[in-house]
Design a protein around this motif. Structure first.
Motif, PDB file in Angstrom:
ATOM      1  N   LEU A 102      -8.376  -5.884   9.123  1.00 48.73           N
ATOM      2  CA  LEU A 102      -8.627  -6.835   7.977  1.00 48.73           C
ATOM      3  C   LEU A 102      -8.988  -7.812   7.820  1.00 48.73           C
ATOM      4  CD1 LEU A 102      -8.534  -5.137   4.987  1.00 48.73           C
ATOM      5  CD2 LEU A 102      -6.513  -6.397   4.388  1.00 48.73           C
ATOM      6  N   ASP A 103     -10.000  -8.585   7.083  1.00 47.56           N
ATOM      7  CA  ASP A 103      -9.632 -10.205   7.362  1.00 47.56           C
ATOM      8  C   ASP A 103      -8.647 -10.564   7.098  1.00 47.56           C
ATOM      9  OD1 ASP A 103     -10.586 -13.107   6.731  1.00 47.56           O
ATOM     10  OD2 ASP A 103     -12.844 -12.433   7.204  1.00 47.56           O
ATOM     11  N   HIS A 104      -8.187 -11.616   8.122  1.00 51.44           N
ATOM     12  CA  HIS A 104      -6.426 -12.106   6.932  1.00 51.44           C
ATOM     13  C   HIS A 104      -7.011 -12.899   5.447  1.00 51.44           C
ATOM     14  CE1 HIS A 104      -2.889 -11.133   8.329  1.00 51.44           C
ATOM     15  NE2 HIS A 104      -3.128 -11.262   9.429  1.00 51.44           N
ATOM     16  N   PHE A 116       1.938 -13.167  -4.673  1.00 50.46           N
ATOM     17  CA  PHE A 116       2.434 -11.976  -3.661  1.00 50.46           C
ATOM     18  C   PHE A 116       2.247 -12.494  -2.251  1.00 50.46           C
ATOM     19  CE2 PHE A 116       2.513  -7.816  -1.365  1.00 50.46           C
ATOM     20  CZ  PHE A 116       3.806  -7.694  -1.919  1.00 50.46           C
ATOM     21  N   GLN A 117       3.386 -11.887  -1.360  1.00 51.98           N
ATOM     22  CA  GLN A 117       3.350 -12.320  -0.069  1.00 51.98           C
ATOM     23  C   GLN A 117       3.699 -11.187   1.293  1.00 51.98           C
ATOM     24  OE1 GLN A 117       6.990 -14.836   0.547  1.00 51.98           O
ATOM     25  NE2 GLN A 117       5.279 -16.695  -0.144  1.00 51.98           N
ATOM     26  N   PRO A 118       1.556 -10.787   0.867  1.00 52.33           N
ATOM     27  CA  PRO A 118       1.668  -9.937   2.340  1.00 52.33           C
ATOM     28  C   PRO A 118       2.136  -9.839   2.961  1.00 52.33           C
ATOM     29  CG  PRO A 118      -0.827 -11.074   1.487  1.00 52.33           C
ATOM     30  CD  PRO A 118       0.818 -11.596   0.533  1.00 52.33           C
ATOM     31  N   SER A 119       3.037  -8.554   3.713  1.00 49.63           N
ATOM     32  CA  SER A 119       3.377  -8.813   5.138  1.00 49.63           C
ATOM     33  C   SER A 119       2.516  -7.853   5.827  1.00 49.63           C
ATOM     34  CB  SER A 119       5.090  -8.761   4.917  1.00 49.63           C
ATOM     35  OG  SER A 119       5.266  -7.021   4.087  1.00 49.63           O
ATOM     36  N   GLY A 120       2.035  -7.529   5.462  1.00 52.80           N
ATOM     37  CA  GLY A 120       0.942  -6.088   5.848  1.00 52.80           C
ATOM     38  C   GLY A 120       0.512  -5.100   5.219  1.00 52.80           C
ATOM     39  N   TYR A 121      -0.146  -4.369   5.485  1.00 55.17           N
ATOM     40  CA  TYR A 121      -1.501  -3.199   4.787  1.00 55.17           C
ATOM     41  C   TYR A 121      -0.987  -2.324   5.461  1.00 55.17           C
ATOM     42  CZ  TYR A 121      -4.925  -5.152   7.807  1.00 55.17           C
ATOM     43  OH  TYR A 121      -5.542  -4.984   9.135  1.00 55.17           O
ATOM     44  N   ASP A 122      -1.803  -0.688   4.799  1.00 54.94           N
ATOM     45  CA  ASP A 122      -2.397   0.320   5.015  1.00 54.94           C
ATOM     46  C   ASP A 122      -3.249   1.017   4.060  1.00 54.94           C
ATOM     47  OD1 ASP A 122       0.161   2.732   6.615  1.00 54.94           O
ATOM     48  OD2 ASP A 122       1.207   1.514   5.798  1.00 54.94           O
ATOM     49  N   VAL A 123      -4.344   1.267   5.077  1.00 55.11           N
ATOM     50  CA  VAL A 123      -5.526   1.776   4.717  1.00 55.11           C
ATOM     51  C   VAL A 123      -6.070   3.078   4.538  1.00 55.11           C
ATOM     52  CG1 VAL A 123      -8.411   1.445   4.503  1.00 55.11           C
ATOM     53  CG2 VAL A 123      -6.209  -0.765   5.228  1.00 55.11           C
ATOM     54  N   GLN A 124      -5.958   4.015   4.063  1.00 55.67           N
ATOM     55  CA  GLN A 124      -6.292   5.157   3.765  1.00 55.67           C
ATOM     56  C   GLN A 124      -8.000   4.979   3.101  1.00 55.67           C
ATOM     57  OE1 GLN A 124      -3.602   7.857   1.382  1.00 55.67           O
ATOM     58  NE2 GLN A 124      -2.077   7.336   3.030  1.00 55.67           N
TER      59      GLN A 124
END
Ligand SMILES: [Zn+2]
Ligand SMILES: [Zn+2]
Length: 144
Positions: A102-104, A116-124
């Motif tokens: 995923l493009d940062h 919001f400060q994203p620290s990670g992600y999960d894609v389904q």
């Protein structure tokens, strides 16, 4: 001399090893029920409680990951604890591992308006697996 029992909380007992082996051999992100069934073929008489406890222990100790697809679905177990994403077939329920970089910049764009400060992600990614897509094409006469 009677052998002293060593603490088993951090050790692989033969039963735990069998459960872990079954999970490692499963590419399909099985539920606890699936794993119980598979382990019982190998270790007859192994109890459900042992399997459930061991799965919880594997997750806690970072040797397996939990995967939740939706509220209606049972928790699945993932042999891979490294960050990865999932292709979920809406037709047969198959779950496949996939790596989606995923493009940062996307995360930064998200952080802007929401603070919001994203620290990670999960894609389904939901859709149809190759087999179901082919079966559908066949059913509508797409394949001669
Ligand atoms: Zn499918
Ligand atoms: Zn996975």
């Amino acid at each position: 001399v009677t052998p002293t029992t060593t603490p088993t909380s951090l050790r692989f007992t033969p039963q735990r090893r069998a459960i872990y082996d079954v999970l490692c051999e499963s590419e399909d992100h099985p539920t606890a029920g699936d794993i119980l069934e598979r382990v019982q073929r190998r270790v007859p008489g192994i109890g459900a409680a042992t399997v459930y406890r061991t799965l919880a222990w594997l997750v806690q100790s970072g040797q397996a990951a939990e995967l939740r697809l939706g509220e209606a679905d049972a928790t699945r177990y993932d042999r891979s604890v490294h960050r990865h994403d999932h292709l979920v077939c809406v037709q047969c329920g198959q779950v496949e591992d996939v790596h989606v970089p995923l493009d940062h910049k996307l995360l930064d764009e998200l952080a802007g308006p929401t603070s919001f400060q994203p620290s990670g992600y999960d894609v389904q990614i939901h859709g149809r697996c190759a087999r179901c897509a082919a079966a559908n094409a066949h059913n509508v006469g797409g394949i001669a």
